[in-house]
Design an enzyme around this catalytic site. Structure first.
Site, PDB file in Angstrom:
ATOM      1  N   TYR A  81       0.860  -1.200   0.000  1.00 56.22           N
ATOM      2  CA  TYR A  81       0.000   0.000   0.000  1.00 56.22           C
ATOM      3  C   TYR A  81       0.883   1.232   0.000  1.00 56.22           C
ATOM      4  CZ  TYR A  81      -3.923   2.999   1.648  1.00 56.22           C
ATOM      5  OH  TYR A  81      -4.886   3.960   1.796  1.00 56.22           O
ATOM      6  N   LYS A  84      -1.283  -1.143  -4.149  1.00 60.35           N
ATOM      7  CA  LYS A  84      -2.363  -0.144  -4.136  1.00 60.35           C
ATOM      8  C   LYS A  84      -1.646   1.181  -4.197  1.00 60.35           C
ATOM      9  CE  LYS A  84      -5.826   1.385  -0.638  1.00 60.35           C
ATOM     10  NZ  LYS A  84      -6.175   2.659  -1.155  1.00 60.35           N
ATOM     11  N   GLY A  88      -5.397   4.265  -6.307  1.00 63.79           N
ATOM     12  CA  GLY A  88      -6.013   4.612  -5.020  1.00 63.79           C
ATOM     13  C   GLY A  88      -6.481   6.038  -4.872  1.00 63.79           C
TER      14      GLY A  88
HETATM   15  O1  MN9 Z   1      -6.281   5.306  -0.781  1.00 68.74           O
HETATM   16  C1  MN9 Z   1      -7.897   6.839   0.014  1.00 68.74           C
HETATM   17  N1  MN9 Z   1      -6.954   7.597   0.733  1.00 68.74           N
HETATM   18  C2  MN9 Z   1      -7.121   7.933   2.030  1.00 68.74           C
HETATM   19  C3  MN9 Z   1      -7.380   5.562  -0.453  1.00 68.74           C
HETATM   20  O2  MN9 Z   1      -8.043   7.548   2.698  1.00 68.74           O
HETATM   21  C4  MN9 Z   1      -6.103   8.799   2.632  1.00 68.74           C
HETATM   22  C5  MN9 Z   1      -8.471   7.588  -1.189  1.00 68.74           C
HETATM   23  O3  MN9 Z   1      -9.589   6.851  -1.593  1.00 68.74           O
HETATM   24  C6  MN9 Z   1      -8.841   9.020  -0.856  1.00 68.74           C
HETATM   25  O4  MN9 Z   1      -9.659   9.039   0.277  1.00 68.74           O
HETATM   26  C7  MN9 Z   1      -9.583   9.736  -1.969  1.00 68.74           C
HETATM   27  C8  MN9 Z   1      -9.903  11.174  -1.615  1.00 68.74           C
HETATM   28  O5  MN9 Z   1      -8.749  11.970  -1.644  1.00 68.74           O
HETATM   29  O6  MN9 Z   1      -8.849   9.682  -3.149  1.00 68.74           O
END
Ligand code: MN9
Length: 310
Positions: free
Chosen positions: A138, A164, A189
């Protein structure tokens, strides 16, 4: 060992559900699982950043996995984020995920201290060899971005099968596919850039907003598959106005509030995350409804329900 070939499409980074006292709410977690399964999702990603993993007690983290796995059965693949700062704890979560029937594990690199790339490699080697599930690294700024050279080294570990990729440097998605190989899976992601990630060759998308507006991202995935750039762009534009608004308004609790307003009761966040006051809710809901109207966003069940019910 199962591989990641069956893990693609839109994969919500699932919210974990808690009541006002911060206790895990099993009923709410089941409700949200059933709701997401009613959409055309490609899988679920549990106890990651969106799942508030690092704020949770060990027993609650495991309870989320047990509850969701019980609802999902073998309907869709489940990836469990098992990352923690210490190797031993992470291995314990990884073994638990495997025992519960997860399809894959995932982990942020060890964080807080600036661990060297040798230490990061050692961590992934120890964790991934403790179980027989594929490991998805990740990559996210919050835990320290893993550079391309380290990603390449990690891909040489027997069980490390994908990444990811939550960073805006999407050209690296193409590079990973080109230099590491097409078999090494990449899950984009950054929800705001889902279409870009997919266009650069990502195998799927994993993110927070797929809890609330999965339909727009399912549209993006299918539009990219048939090379329909205008349709992908239109859906991404609609998704992004929602994303920008939520990010600017207490992101985590507003995501949960949206589910609550839609009648899917998903509780609240763990402290120290900000909890919306009743007054916040009134204002944020009104602003959200304005955006939904202005951009004529239809076909998203959570948003449709918010418009109908409130
Ligand atoms: O990687 C999420 N990142 C966090 C997953 O939660 C920090 C993303 O889905 C973000 O929430 C999204 C909004 O900035 O891209």
């Amino acid at each position: 060992m199962c591989d990641l070939d069956s893990v693609h499409g839109v994969i919500p980074a699932m919210i974990s559900c808690f009541d006002d006292e911060g206790r895990f709410d099993q009923q709410a977690q089941r409700r949200l699982t059933r709701f997401l399964l009613s959409k055309n999702i490609g899988g679920l990603y549990l106890t990651g950043s969106t799942g508030e993993a690092f704020l949770m007690e060990e027993s609650a983290r495991k309870a989320v996995v047990e509850t969701v796995m019980d609802e999902v059965g073998d309907k869709v693949p489940v990836i469990v984020h098992v990352g923690d700062i210490g190797t031993a704890k992470t291995i314990d979560y990884a073994k638990h995920a495997q025992a519960m029937g997860a399809s894959a594990i995932s982990s942020v690199p060890p964080f807080y201290w600036k661990f060297s790339s040798d230490e990061i490699l050692g961590y992934y080697s120890d964790v991934s060899s403790a179980v027989s599930l594929p490991m998805i690294v990740y990559n996210i700024a919050l835990a320290g971005i893993v550079d391309f050279g380290t990603i390449k080294q990690l891909s040489g570990l027997e069980h490390v099968k994908g990444i990811k990729y939550t960073a805006t440097t999407h050209h690296e998605i193409l590079r990973i596919k080109d230099e590491i190989g097409d078999d090494f899976k990449v899950y984009s992601g950054a929800d705001e850039m889902a279409m870009g990630g997919l266009a650069f060759g990502a195998d799927g998308i994993i993110g927070s907003f797929y809890n609330v507006i999965p339909e727009l991202f399912i549209t993006i995935v299918s539009a990219i598959e048939r090379n329909d750039i205008p349709a992908a762009r239109e859906a991404q534009k609609k998704a992004n106005v929602i994303i920008y608004y939520v990010l600017a308004n207490h992101f985590f609790d507003t995501l949960k509030a949206m589910l609550n307003w839609a009648g899917l009761g998903s509780g609240t966040v763990l402290k120290p995350f900000y909890r919306l006051s009743a007054d916040d809710e009134i204002k944020i809901k009104a602003g959200l409804k304005d955006i939904i109207r202005k951009y004529d966003i239809t076909g998203c069940e959570v948003l449709d329900r918010i418009m109908e019910r409130n």
